[in-house]
Enzyme design. Sequence first.
Site, PDB file in Angstrom:
ATOM      1  N   ARG A  26      -1.467   5.951   2.113  1.00 22.08           N
ATOM      2  CA  ARG A  26      -2.027   4.687   1.619  1.00 22.08           C
ATOM      3  C   ARG A  26      -1.054   3.530   1.828  1.00 22.08           C
ATOM      4  O   ARG A  26      -1.251   2.658   2.665  1.00 22.08           O
ATOM      5  CB  ARG A  26      -2.392   4.827   0.132  1.00 22.08           C
ATOM      6  CG  ARG A  26      -3.319   3.719  -0.399  1.00 22.08           C
ATOM      7  CD  ARG A  26      -2.614   2.454  -0.822  1.00 22.08           C
ATOM      8  NE  ARG A  26      -1.603   2.657  -1.855  1.00 22.08           N
ATOM      9  CZ  ARG A  26      -0.764   1.703  -2.240  1.00 22.08           C
ATOM     10  NH1 ARG A  26      -0.788   0.497  -1.685  1.00 22.08           N
ATOM     11  NH2 ARG A  26       0.157   1.951  -3.174  1.00 22.08           N
ATOM     12  N   ASP A  27       0.056   3.545   1.134  1.00 19.30           N
ATOM     13  CA  ASP A  27       1.019   2.458   1.221  1.00 19.30           C
ATOM     14  C   ASP A  27       1.645   2.384   2.612  1.00 19.30           C
ATOM     15  O   ASP A  27       2.007   1.307   3.083  1.00 19.30           O
ATOM     16  CB  ASP A  27       2.107   2.663   0.165  1.00 19.30           C
ATOM     17  CG  ASP A  27       2.981   1.444  -0.027  1.00 19.30           C
ATOM     18  OD1 ASP A  27       2.586   0.342   0.387  1.00 19.30           O
ATOM     19  OD2 ASP A  27       4.075   1.589  -0.597  1.00 19.30           O
ATOM     20  N   HIS A 220       9.761   3.452  -7.388  1.00 20.42           N
ATOM     21  CA  HIS A 220       9.240   3.229  -6.038  1.00 20.42           C
ATOM     22  C   HIS A 220      10.212   2.295  -5.319  1.00 20.42           C
ATOM     23  O   HIS A 220      10.159   1.076  -5.492  1.00 20.42           O
ATOM     24  CB  HIS A 220       7.844   2.598  -6.140  1.00 20.42           C
ATOM     25  CG  HIS A 220       7.148   2.411  -4.829  1.00 20.42           C
ATOM     26  ND1 HIS A 220       5.949   3.019  -4.539  1.00 20.42           N
ATOM     27  CD2 HIS A 220       7.456   1.674  -3.736  1.00 20.42           C
ATOM     28  CE1 HIS A 220       5.547   2.663  -3.331  1.00 20.42           C
ATOM     29  NE2 HIS A 220       6.459   1.836  -2.830  1.00 20.42           N
ATOM     30  N   CYS A 253       4.992  -3.777   2.727  1.00 20.94           N
ATOM     31  CA  CYS A 253       4.018  -4.481   1.892  1.00 20.94           C
ATOM     32  C   CYS A 253       3.433  -5.607   2.715  1.00 20.94           C
ATOM     33  O   CYS A 253       4.169  -6.486   3.163  1.00 20.94           O
ATOM     34  CB  CYS A 253       4.676  -5.035   0.627  1.00 20.94           C
ATOM     35  SG  CYS A 253       3.523  -5.984  -0.395  1.00 20.94           S
ATOM     36  N   ASN A 262       9.314   2.131   3.005  1.00 16.36           N
ATOM     37  CA  ASN A 262       9.522   2.887   1.780  1.00 16.36           C
ATOM     38  C   ASN A 262      10.623   3.929   1.978  1.00 16.36           C
ATOM     39  O   ASN A 262      10.980   4.293   3.106  1.00 16.36           O
ATOM     40  CB  ASN A 262       8.227   3.632   1.421  1.00 16.36           C
ATOM     41  CG  ASN A 262       7.135   2.713   0.955  1.00 16.36           C
ATOM     42  OD1 ASN A 262       7.249   2.070  -0.071  1.00 16.36           O
ATOM     43  ND2 ASN A 262       6.048   2.659   1.712  1.00 16.36           N
TER      44      ASN A 262
END
Length: 314
Positions: A26-27, A220, A253, A262
């Site tokens: 997802r991210d 996170h 992002c 990430n």
Amino acid sequence: MTDGLPMRVTATGLPARVRIHEVGARDGLQNEKSVVPTEVKAEFIHRLAGAGLTTVEATSFVHPKWVPQLADAEALFPMLRDLEGEAHLPVLVPNARGLDRALALGARRIAVFGSATETFANRNLNRTVDESLAMFEPVVARARQDEVHVRGYLSMCFGDPWEGAVPVSQVVRVAKALVELGCDELSLGDTIGVATPGHVLALLTALNEAGVPTSAIGVHFHDTYGQALSNTLAALQHGVTTVDASAGGLGGCPYAKSATGNLATEDLVWMLDGLGIETGVDLGRLTATSAWMAERLGRPSPSRTVRALSHKES
């Protein structure tokens, strides 16, 4: 793989087990310039679950206009039904409409996505911080009524590209509000990767003092300045047992241009394995999965562990 490495050397004051909240599907994929085919996403998630990851964030029920890379949520989620009982598959929902879409497909874990700063709240949600909390209130309430697990993401906890340093007290106020709305779990986001270990410990301590238990907190971290693993270790020393990570280091992002990748799940697992902390993750299978996805994206994985282990096996 390298036999006997990393050598397991335990350290005192660390949890025996950590749950990895995998966000790559997802991210990670939402930040790709090109749209990944739905079938590839489904295979990616199945491979991640097959590597032992018990929480794999599947997709996001946002309007396709805002995140076109995840416009196939309705097509993707039913392709994952065979994973029921093997892995939790949380999905991101921005509002009541997103919740309706997710529940209609049988989602049992959702996440809302808030901001600790006004500028990011405006750019990401087109609302003030308090207006976004008001938007989340009926979403969380309905989810809880249906016994759906709710995670609250909180972005910009350690720094904001427009506002700079973010006061700890400001983060605590919004975090506590999310918990009071009914979020079961809170994920603290270092969206632009500027956190350092002392800052992490200060925020976690302040949250505890405000009544937010460590057991409800996940972390996170982004690796923009190479601090993600050191920040994770600081959180573990404080007692945190939920860590977000992205297979192969995918993601960033889309609303914060300075947010790079990430924390790579493989880099995290290598460190945790070396510390003797259980995750249930097979590093070899995970590395192979990220190498497989890197081929489909047409570029090498940014994960140092993926590159090191893939090189040894080639």
